[in-house]
Design a protein around this motif. Structure first.
Motif, PDB file in Angstrom:
ATOM      1  N   MET A   1      -6.536 123.345 107.460  1.00 32.13           N
ATOM      2  CA  MET A   1      -5.669 124.047 106.526  1.00 32.13           C
ATOM      3  C   MET A   1      -4.206 123.951 106.961  1.00 32.13           C
ATOM      4  SD  MET A   1      -5.926 125.670 103.745  1.00 32.13           S
ATOM      5  CE  MET A   1      -4.973 126.697 102.699  1.00 32.13           C
ATOM      6  N   ALA A   2      -3.975 123.871 108.249  1.00 30.06           N
ATOM      7  CA  ALA A   2      -2.605 123.777 108.750  1.00 30.06           C
ATOM      8  C   ALA A   2      -1.943 122.487 108.287  1.00 30.06           C
ATOM      9  CB  ALA A   2      -2.590 123.867 110.266  1.00 30.06           C
ATOM     10  N   HIS A   3      -2.728 121.403 108.203  1.00 29.35           N
ATOM     11  CA  HIS A   3      -2.173 120.131 107.736  1.00 29.35           C
ATOM     12  C   HIS A   3      -1.773 120.212 106.272  1.00 29.35           C
ATOM     13  CE1 HIS A   3      -3.114 118.154 111.460  1.00 29.35           C
ATOM     14  NE2 HIS A   3      -4.387 118.483 111.362  1.00 29.35           N
ATOM     15  N   LEU A   4      -2.600 120.880 105.474  1.00 29.54           N
ATOM     16  CA  LEU A   4      -2.264 121.051 104.058  1.00 29.54           C
ATOM     17  C   LEU A   4      -1.027 121.914 103.890  1.00 29.54           C
ATOM     18  CD1 LEU A   4      -5.709 121.488 102.285  1.00 29.54           C
ATOM     19  CD2 LEU A   4      -4.101 119.605 102.051  1.00 29.54           C
ATOM     20  N   ALA A   5      -0.920 122.984 104.675  1.00 26.94           N
ATOM     21  CA  ALA A   5       0.257 123.847 104.598  1.00 26.94           C
ATOM     22  C   ALA A   5       1.510 123.067 104.967  1.00 26.94           C
ATOM     23  CB  ALA A   5       0.090 125.059 105.507  1.00 26.94           C
ATOM     24  N   SER A   6       1.415 122.200 105.959  1.00 25.63           N
ATOM     25  CA  SER A   6       2.561 121.363 106.333  1.00 25.63           C
ATOM     26  C   SER A   6       2.913 120.389 105.215  1.00 25.63           C
ATOM     27  CB  SER A   6       2.255 120.579 107.607  1.00 25.63           C
ATOM     28  OG  SER A   6       2.103 121.446 108.689  1.00 25.63           O
ATOM     29  N   LEU A   7       1.890 119.832 104.577  1.00 22.54           N
ATOM     30  CA  LEU A   7       2.125 118.919 103.451  1.00 22.54           C
ATOM     31  C   LEU A   7       2.828 119.642 102.314  1.00 22.54           C
ATOM     32  CD1 LEU A   7       1.659 116.178 101.999  1.00 22.54           C
ATOM     33  CD2 LEU A   7      -0.512 117.147 101.195  1.00 22.54           C
ATOM     34  N   TYR A   8       2.344 120.850 101.962  1.00 26.32           N
ATOM     35  CA  TYR A   8       2.976 121.623 100.884  1.00 26.32           C
ATOM     36  C   TYR A   8       4.412 121.967 101.231  1.00 26.32           C
ATOM     37  CZ  TYR A   8      -1.849 122.309  99.318  1.00 26.32           C
ATOM     38  OH  TYR A   8      -3.144 122.123  98.914  1.00 26.32           O
ATOM     39  N   ARG A   9       4.646 122.402 102.475  1.00 22.00           N
ATOM     40  CA  ARG A   9       6.015 122.723 102.891  1.00 22.00           C
ATOM     41  C   ARG A   9       6.905 121.483 102.822  1.00 22.00           C
ATOM     42  NH1 ARG A   9       3.474 126.241 106.540  1.00 22.00           N
ATOM     43  NH2 ARG A   9       3.473 124.707 108.199  1.00 22.00           N
ATOM     44  N   GLY A  10       6.353 120.325 103.181  1.00 24.46           N
ATOM     45  CA  GLY A  10       7.119 119.085 103.087  1.00 24.46           C
ATOM     46  C   GLY A  10       7.482 118.753 101.652  1.00 24.46           C
ATOM     47  N   ILE A  11       6.529 118.911 100.749  1.00 24.82           N
ATOM     48  CA  ILE A  11       6.787 118.644  99.335  1.00 24.82           C
ATOM     49  C   ILE A  11       7.848 119.601  98.798  1.00 24.82           C
ATOM     50  CG2 ILE A  11       5.766 118.771  97.016  1.00 24.82           C
ATOM     51  CD1 ILE A  11       3.144 117.717  98.306  1.00 24.82           C
ATOM     52  N   VAL A  12       7.712 120.877  99.141  1.00 25.99           N
ATOM     53  CA  VAL A  12       8.686 121.876  98.697  1.00 25.99           C
ATOM     54  C   VAL A  12      10.063 121.557  99.274  1.00 25.99           C
ATOM     55  CG1 VAL A  12       9.334 124.314  98.875  1.00 25.99           C
ATOM     56  CG2 VAL A  12       6.988 123.682  98.291  1.00 25.99           C
ATOM     57  N   GLY A  13      10.119 121.181 100.543  1.00 27.08           N
ATOM     58  CA  GLY A  13      11.390 120.840 101.169  1.00 27.08           C
ATOM     59  C   GLY A  13      12.045 119.630 100.537  1.00 27.08           C
ATOM     60  N   ILE A  14      11.266 118.605 100.264  1.00 28.25           N
ATOM     61  CA  ILE A  14      11.807 117.398  99.631  1.00 28.25           C
ATOM     62  C   ILE A  14      12.300 117.714  98.221  1.00 28.25           C
ATOM     63  CG2 ILE A  14      11.164 115.137  98.680  1.00 28.25           C
ATOM     64  CD1 ILE A  14       9.344 114.826 101.194  1.00 28.25           C
ATOM     65  N   ALA A  15      11.506 118.476  97.466  1.00 31.45           N
ATOM     66  CA  ALA A  15      11.924 118.851  96.107  1.00 31.45           C
ATOM     67  C   ALA A  15      13.226 119.640  96.142  1.00 31.45           C
ATOM     68  CB  ALA A  15      10.827 119.649  95.411  1.00 31.45           C
ATOM     69  N   THR A  16      13.351 120.535  97.105  1.00 36.19           N
ATOM     70  CA  THR A  16      14.573 121.336  97.216  1.00 36.19           C
ATOM     71  C   THR A  16      15.769 120.468  97.582  1.00 36.19           C
ATOM     72  OG1 THR A  16      13.228 123.228  97.871  1.00 36.19           O
ATOM     73  CG2 THR A  16      15.578 123.371  98.322  1.00 36.19           C
ATOM     74  N   LEU A  17      15.572 119.514  98.479  1.00 41.57           N
ATOM     75  CA  LEU A  17      16.660 118.587  98.831  1.00 41.57           C
ATOM     76  C   LEU A  17      17.072 117.716  97.641  1.00 41.57           C
ATOM     77  CD1 LEU A  17      15.628 117.437 102.423  1.00 41.57           C
ATOM     78  CD2 LEU A  17      17.603 118.840 101.776  1.00 41.57           C
ATOM     79  N   VAL A  18      16.092 117.275  96.869  1.00 44.01           N
ATOM     80  CA  VAL A  18      16.408 116.472  95.679  1.00 44.01           C
ATOM     81  C   VAL A  18      17.194 117.310  94.674  1.00 44.01           C
ATOM     82  CG1 VAL A  18      15.412 115.243  93.706  1.00 44.01           C
ATOM     83  CG2 VAL A  18      14.499 114.860  95.997  1.00 44.01           C
TER      84      VAL A  18
END
Length: 153
Positions: A1-18
């Motif tokens: 589950m920690a890997h999925l949470a990191s993936l979601y945070r990465g997606i959210v971070g990239i979307a926010t940067l875009v």
């Protein structure tokens, strides 16, 4: 589950940067070049919707929703367990509504209008609702498992 949470945070971070990049580009185009990006504000709005909902959905597994801490963190183990169980069940109920109704307007829609400036099919934008709902359900079920196994503290 920690890997999925990191993936979601990465997606959210990239979307926010875009989104930040698009907004900076809009300001540059409007005030420096004297012309505006017609689609920039629309795309940044859609990305913020995705980032906000995916970011909020990841909080289910961590039990970081708004709560009455006097009850949720009670010294009475039975009250603490009951309130946390109820909160997880309520999250699952709400998430089921997101999945069912979100699927109707996104994945199961026969026709999808397009956004006015970027020409993005709106069912792509609405797809975040069932996706976020599934993430919440998974996180809330995981929370229930931890609560009932006594590993909730």
């Amino acid at each position: 589950m920690a890997h999925l949470a990191s993936l979601y945070r990465g997606i959210v971070g990239i979307a926010t940067l875009v989104v930040a990049g698009l907004l900076i580009a809009q300001v540059f185009f409007r005030y420096v070049l004297g012309s505006s990006l017609a689609w920039g504000e629309e795309v940044s709005t859609f990305l913020m919707i995705w980032a906000g909902l995916l970011g909020a959905a990841t909080l289910a597994a961590q039990d970081r929703y708004i709560a009455f801490s006097a009850i949720k963190d009670s010294r009475r183990p039975w009250l603490r367990k009951a309130s946390r169980t109820l909160a997880s069940l309520a999250a699952i109920g709400f998430a089921l509504l997101l999945v069912i109704n979100g699927s109707r307007v996104s994945f199961l829609a026969e026709f999808s209008p397009r956004s006015s400036a970027a020409e993005i099919p709106l069912n792509w934008v609405y797809a975040v609702f069932p996706i976020a709902g599934l993430i919440v359900i998974g996180g809330a079920l995981l929370r229930l498992l931890h609560i009932w196994r006594g590993r909730d503290e």
